[in-house]
Design a protein around this motif. Structure first.
Motif, PDB file in Angstrom:
ATOM      1  N   ILE A  45       0.997  -1.561  -0.128  1.00  0.00           N
ATOM      2  CA  ILE A  45      -0.087   0.171   0.444  1.00  0.00           C
ATOM      3  C   ILE A  45       1.073   1.573  -0.582  1.00  0.00           C
ATOM      4  O   ILE A  45       0.620   1.798  -1.121  1.00  0.00           O
ATOM      5  N   ILE A  46       1.955   0.887   0.961  1.00  0.00           N
ATOM      6  CA  ILE A  46       3.046   2.524   1.237  1.00  0.00           C
ATOM      7  C   ILE A  46       2.962   2.560  -0.358  1.00  0.00           C
ATOM      8  O   ILE A  46       3.935   4.231  -0.513  1.00  0.00           O
ATOM      9  N   LEU A  47       4.324   2.044  -0.628  1.00  0.00           N
ATOM     10  CA  LEU A  47       5.030   1.477  -2.378  1.00  0.00           C
ATOM     11  C   LEU A  47       4.180   2.809  -3.365  1.00  0.00           C
ATOM     12  O   LEU A  47       3.076   2.229  -3.361  1.00  0.00           O
ATOM     13  N   PRO A  48       4.676   3.707  -3.624  1.00  0.00           N
ATOM     14  CA  PRO A  48       3.932   3.784  -5.223  1.00  0.00           C
ATOM     15  C   PRO A  48       4.171   3.174  -6.201  1.00  0.00           C
ATOM     16  O   PRO A  48       5.085   2.486  -6.427  1.00  0.00           O
ATOM     17  N   PHE A  49       3.013   3.125  -7.341  1.00  0.00           N
ATOM     18  CA  PHE A  49       2.756   2.230  -8.300  1.00  0.00           C
ATOM     19  C   PHE A  49       4.540   2.428  -9.554  1.00  0.00           C
ATOM     20  O   PHE A  49       4.627   1.709 -10.231  1.00  0.00           O
ATOM     21  N   GLN A  50       4.552   4.132  -8.992  1.00  0.00           N
ATOM     22  CA  GLN A  50       5.417   4.545 -10.198  1.00  0.00           C
ATOM     23  C   GLN A  50       6.673   3.198 -10.040  1.00  0.00           C
ATOM     24  O   GLN A  50       7.812   3.381 -10.852  1.00  0.00           O
ATOM     25  N   LEU A  51       7.131   3.129  -9.043  1.00  0.00           N
ATOM     26  CA  LEU A  51       8.627   2.074  -8.605  1.00  0.00           C
ATOM     27  C   LEU A  51       8.681   0.747  -9.475  1.00  0.00           C
ATOM     28  O   LEU A  51       9.197  -0.042 -10.413  1.00  0.00           O
ATOM     29  N   ALA A  52       7.326   0.483  -9.565  1.00  0.00           N
ATOM     30  CA  ALA A  52       6.874  -1.531 -10.189  1.00  0.00           C
ATOM     31  C   ALA A  52       6.478  -1.276 -12.332  1.00  0.00           C
ATOM     32  O   ALA A  52       5.815  -2.065 -12.595  1.00  0.00           O
ATOM     33  N   MET A  53       6.559   0.347 -12.120  1.00  0.00           N
ATOM     34  CA  MET A  53       5.356   0.446 -13.833  1.00  0.00           C
ATOM     35  C   MET A  53       6.215   0.381 -14.947  1.00  0.00           C
ATOM     36  O   MET A  53       5.574  -0.734 -15.818  1.00  0.00           O
ATOM     37  N   LEU A  54       7.981   0.168 -15.263  1.00  0.00           N
ATOM     38  CA  LEU A  54       7.841  -0.485 -16.097  1.00  0.00           C
ATOM     39  C   LEU A  54       8.601  -1.692 -16.123  1.00  0.00           C
ATOM     40  O   LEU A  54       8.021  -2.723 -17.183  1.00  0.00           O
ATOM     41  N   GLY A  81      -6.077  -7.996 -19.638  1.00  0.00           N
ATOM     42  CA  GLY A  81      -4.570  -7.323 -19.068  1.00  0.00           C
ATOM     43  C   GLY A  81      -5.116  -6.117 -18.237  1.00  0.00           C
ATOM     44  O   GLY A  81      -4.112  -5.886 -17.060  1.00  0.00           O
ATOM     45  N   MET A  82      -6.392  -5.514 -18.348  1.00  0.00           N
ATOM     46  CA  MET A  82      -6.307  -4.376 -17.802  1.00  0.00           C
ATOM     47  C   MET A  82      -7.271  -4.633 -16.458  1.00  0.00           C
ATOM     48  O   MET A  82      -6.741  -4.606 -15.343  1.00  0.00           O
ATOM     49  N   ILE A  83      -7.849  -4.977 -16.581  1.00  0.00           N
ATOM     50  CA  ILE A  83      -8.191  -6.745 -15.163  1.00  0.00           C
ATOM     51  C   ILE A  83      -6.848  -7.028 -13.886  1.00  0.00           C
ATOM     52  O   ILE A  83      -7.507  -6.713 -12.849  1.00  0.00           O
ATOM     53  N   VAL A  84      -6.414  -7.794 -15.337  1.00  0.00           N
ATOM     54  CA  VAL A  84      -5.098  -8.340 -14.221  1.00  0.00           C
ATOM     55  C   VAL A  84      -4.007  -7.458 -13.517  1.00  0.00           C
ATOM     56  O   VAL A  84      -3.814  -6.557 -12.300  1.00  0.00           O
ATOM     57  N   LEU A  85      -4.318  -6.005 -14.701  1.00  0.00           N
ATOM     58  CA  LEU A  85      -3.488  -5.043 -14.341  1.00  0.00           C
ATOM     59  C   LEU A  85      -4.329  -4.269 -12.822  1.00  0.00           C
ATOM     60  O   LEU A  85      -3.359  -3.892 -11.904  1.00  0.00           O
ATOM     61  N   TYR A  86      -5.166  -4.393 -12.800  1.00  0.00           N
ATOM     62  CA  TYR A  86      -5.896  -3.088 -11.447  1.00  0.00           C
ATOM     63  C   TYR A  86      -6.113  -4.050 -10.013  1.00  0.00           C
ATOM     64  O   TYR A  86      -5.893  -3.356  -9.222  1.00  0.00           O
ATOM     65  N   THR A  87      -6.725  -5.246 -10.566  1.00  0.00           N
ATOM     66  CA  THR A  87      -6.410  -6.330  -9.077  1.00  0.00           C
ATOM     67  C   THR A  87      -4.918  -6.200  -8.948  1.00  0.00           C
ATOM     68  O   THR A  87      -4.356  -6.305  -7.411  1.00  0.00           O
ATOM     69  N   GLY A  88      -3.966  -6.251  -8.963  1.00  0.00           N
ATOM     70  CA  GLY A  88      -2.738  -6.265  -8.719  1.00  0.00           C
ATOM     71  C   GLY A  88      -2.767  -4.773  -8.508  1.00  0.00           C
ATOM     72  O   GLY A  88      -2.153  -5.342  -6.924  1.00  0.00           O
ATOM     73  N   THR A 104       6.220  -3.272 -15.175  1.00  0.00           N
ATOM     74  CA  THR A 104       4.613  -4.036 -15.477  1.00  0.00           C
ATOM     75  C   THR A 104       4.330  -4.653 -16.177  1.00  0.00           C
ATOM     76  O   THR A 104       3.141  -5.181 -16.719  1.00  0.00           O
ATOM     77  N   TYR A 105       4.902  -3.579 -17.327  1.00  0.00           N
ATOM     78  CA  TYR A 105       4.961  -2.948 -18.313  1.00  0.00           C
ATOM     79  C   TYR A 105       5.477  -4.347 -19.297  1.00  0.00           C
ATOM     80  O   TYR A 105       4.850  -4.888 -20.324  1.00  0.00           O
ATOM     81  N   VAL A 106       6.963  -4.561 -19.162  1.00  0.00           N
ATOM     82  CA  VAL A 106       7.195  -5.337 -19.525  1.00  0.00           C
ATOM     83  C   VAL A 106       6.629  -6.573 -19.827  1.00  0.00           C
ATOM     84  O   VAL A 106       6.504  -7.719 -20.291  1.00  0.00           O
ATOM     85  N   ALA A 107       6.498  -6.858 -18.552  1.00  0.00           N
ATOM     86  CA  ALA A 107       5.391  -7.812 -17.665  1.00  0.00           C
ATOM     87  C   ALA A 107       4.134  -8.489 -18.904  1.00  0.00           C
ATOM     88  O   ALA A 107       4.157  -9.314 -19.075  1.00  0.00           O
ATOM     89  N   LEU A 108       3.079  -7.779 -18.925  1.00  0.00           N
ATOM     90  CA  LEU A 108       2.628  -7.460 -19.503  1.00  0.00           C
ATOM     91  C   LEU A 108       2.464  -7.765 -21.143  1.00  0.00           C
ATOM     92  O   LEU A 108       1.483  -8.511 -21.890  1.00  0.00           O
ATOM     93  N   ARG A 109       3.123  -7.084 -21.374  1.00  0.00           N
ATOM     94  CA  ARG A 109       3.766  -7.369 -23.070  1.00  0.00           C
ATOM     95  C   ARG A 109       4.073  -8.400 -22.854  1.00  0.00           C
ATOM     96  O   ARG A 109       3.520  -9.191 -24.149  1.00  0.00           O
ATOM     97  N   SER A 110       5.343  -8.711 -22.041  1.00  0.00           N
ATOM     98  CA  SER A 110       6.057 -10.921 -22.239  1.00  0.00           C
ATOM     99  C   SER A 110       4.697 -11.194 -22.409  1.00  0.00           C
ATOM    100  O   SER A 110       4.404 -12.778 -23.252  1.00  0.00           O
TER     101      SER A 110
END
Length: 190
Positions: free
Chosen positions: A100-109, A126-133, A111-117
């Motif tokens: 909860i504390i850590l900002p999403f920007q730390l994992a943005m890249l 993909g959007m459901i998985v992203l928002y759920t995570g 996450t993008y690479v994982a969703l692309r792969s």
């Protein structure tokens, strides 16, 4: 003060019914001289990404899918954390709080690479998985607070009667977590 808050909505409403020329030349708060619904017709009759109705349907599908996944996975994870005393349960709860504390920007890249792969970019799933995570730590945090105050006596009575762990959760614990379910749905849905 209440009327002042409504001024942007008034501007939005009257500008929506103005023609492009009148919207550019008249005052933002002025009522339109002629009502022109062409903007609404264009928004509804557009094709592909320009159709508001398609966008609303996509948004509803993604939101509903995310909320359902958050409720299913978050409630089970929180129940497990709440009923697991000791270091493992505390460590899992600390991990949720850190999420909860850590900002999403730390994992943005990553996450993008994982969703692309995985081939999930540009898809509803993909959007459901992203928002759920992204919202899972919040859901688990809320459910854990509620699950910790549910007395284990009901669960013990059901297990004595022969109910499995899954049956105990589905029939007894999850209905008792309905306030948390409503809170999770409200906070993560809209």
């Amino acid at each position: 003060m209440g009327l002042l808050v409504l001024v942007p909505f008034w501007i939005l409403l009257v500008t929506a019914f103005k023609s492009p020329l009148e919207a550019a030349s008249s005052s933002a708060v002025a009522f339109p001289s002629t009502i022109d619904p062409a903007g609404f017709v264009q928004a509804v009759s557009g094709s592909g990404n320009r159709n508001v109705l398609v966008a609303m349907l996509n948004s509803a599908l993604i939101t509903a899918g995310s909320v359902v996944m958050l409720i299913l996975i978050g409630s089970i994870a929180a129940y497990t954390i709440a009923r697991r005393p000791g270091k493992l349960g505390n460590l899992a709860y600390i991990g949720v709080v850190v999420g909860i504390i850590l900002p999403f920007q730390l994992a943005m890249l990553p996450t993008y690479v994982a969703l692309r792969s995985l081939g999930l970019l540009g898809s509803h799933f993909g959007m459901i998985v992203l928002y759920t995570g992204l919202l899972m730590p919040l859901a688990v945090f809320l459910y854990t607070g509620f699950a910790r105050v549910v007395p284990p006596d009901y669960e013990e009575a059901a297990s004595i009667d022969g109910a499995s762990r899954l049956r105990v959760f589905v029939s007894i614990v999850f209905p008792l977590l309905s306030p948390a379910t409503g809170t999770v749905a409200i906070m993560t849905g809209p």
